[in-house]
Design an enzyme around this catalytic site. Sequence first.
Site, PDB file in Angstrom:
ATOM      1  N   ARG A   1      56.163  39.979  33.606  1.00  0.00           N
ATOM      2  CA  ARG A   1      55.562  40.854  34.626  1.00  0.00           C
ATOM      3  C   ARG A   1      56.606  41.630  35.425  1.00  0.00           C
ATOM      4  NH1 ARG A   1      51.874  36.403  34.877  1.00  0.00           N
ATOM      5  NH2 ARG A   1      52.918  35.417  36.636  1.00  0.00           N
ATOM      6  N   GLY A   2      57.865  41.438  35.109  1.00  0.00           N
ATOM      7  CA  GLY A   2      58.930  42.135  35.829  1.00  0.00           C
ATOM      8  C   GLY A   2      59.154  43.549  35.289  1.00  0.00           C
TER       9      GLY A   2
ATOM     10  N   ASP B   1      55.803  34.390  32.726  1.00  0.00           N
ATOM     11  CA  ASP B   1      56.485  34.817  33.947  1.00  0.00           C
ATOM     12  C   ASP B   1      56.680  33.593  34.856  1.00  0.00           C
ATOM     13  OD1 ASP B   1      57.218  37.757  34.937  1.00  0.00           O
ATOM     14  OD2 ASP B   1      56.782  36.531  36.692  1.00  0.00           O
TER      15      ASP B   1
ATOM     16  N   HIS C   1      72.683  51.357  41.245  1.00  0.00           N
ATOM     17  CA  HIS C   1      71.399  50.805  40.799  1.00  0.00           C
ATOM     18  C   HIS C   1      70.322  50.962  41.871  1.00  0.00           C
ATOM     19  CE1 HIS C   1      73.784  48.832  37.652  1.00  0.00           C
ATOM     20  NE2 HIS C   1      72.640  48.667  37.012  1.00  0.00           N
TER      21      HIS C   1
ATOM     22  N   LYS D   1      67.517  45.487  42.894  1.00  0.00           N
ATOM     23  CA  LYS D   1      68.378  44.660  42.031  1.00  0.00           C
ATOM     24  C   LYS D   1      68.907  43.441  42.799  1.00  0.00           C
ATOM     25  CE  LYS D   1      72.312  44.926  38.843  1.00  0.00           C
ATOM     26  NZ  LYS D   1      71.657  43.983  37.925  1.00  0.00           N
TER      27      LYS D   1
END
Length: 251
Positions: free
Chosen positions: A14-15, A38, A137, A141
């Site tokens: 699910r990420g 997950d 990024h 993160k």
Amino acid sequence: MSEELIRVGVLGARGRMGAQAVKAVEGAADLELVAAVDAGDDLAALVDAKAQVVVDFTHPDAVMDNLRFAIDSDIHAVVGTTGFDHERLETVTGWLGAKPDLGVLIAPNFALGAVLAMRFAQQAARFYASAEVIELHHNRKADAPSGTAAHTAQLISQARADAGLAPGSDATTSERPGARGADVDDVRVHSVRLPGLVAHEEILFGAEGETLTIRHDSMDRVSFMPGVLLGVRAVRSRPGLTVGLEHVLDL
Ligand SMILES: NC(=O)C1=CN([C@@H]2O[C@H](COP(=O)(O)OP(=O)(O)OC[C@H]3O[C@@H](n4cnc5c(N)ncnc54)[C@H](OP(=O)(O)O)[C@@H]3O)[C@@H](O)[C@H]2O)C=CC1
Ligand SMILES: O=C(O)C1=N[C@H](C(=O)O)C[C@H](O)C1
């Protein structure tokens, strides 16, 4: 006669990356998604579904337990999750010792351009004593510096050492903590976090009168998917631990 499909499970499904990996596996004619797991789900779903290969995009705090489970369950693993230092890699190698037919591929970055950028940096490093890495990024993160930047720094440092080149110095005697970035194997690594970014890296080399900049940008997470699929297809015929997609690409 048709070939059997490779049975694939995705961890972290699910990420941001896991969801892309689920889509990519579902869209590949030679692969079958048999489990999407997950946080909070039972890893036993991988065994129940007879997964042959697991893809892990979870979290540095979770990935070692996941890998232990996969190896104990005779499931090959393709790992994109970051957080692998020398000690962790040795631990995985130790686990694999008892399973000589099993393959684990750990890739700091699955994007073709990022793999090439690292290789180009490795080639350049023996000509330049001074190099710095800037990685940029998205602000969700979890880790800094990025796994890609840490791997790039290691490659530069190793290439310099192999060429008998000492790391370049600078004249900084006064600095705010962090202003010169993190020291990774004698290479300064600077981490930028901003909404709007995905995954970007610049490797800068400097010598008298010139600089060389190598830059890679992932503007969309689809950029990682051809590498992930390549890894899934290759890992069963690569027993032991492989670190870096460059080995699969034969770069
Ligand atoms: N090698 C490469 O090319 C790339 C690597 N990455 C790396 O992949 C990792 C994931 O990144 P990203 O997708 O952005 O992160 P996300 O936080 O979006 O996704 C991680 C997912 O894993 C879940 N999760 C956490 N623990 C477990 C567990 N034990 N078992 C199963 N699922 C778990 C999280 O659930 P919850 O949110 O509930 O904790 C979340 O849904 C990072 O380490 C990142 O650096 C990212 C892009 C490319
Ligand atoms: O978390 C990310 O997004 C990414 N993680 C990997 C890293 O830490 O290097 C790969 C890529 O940079 C995207």
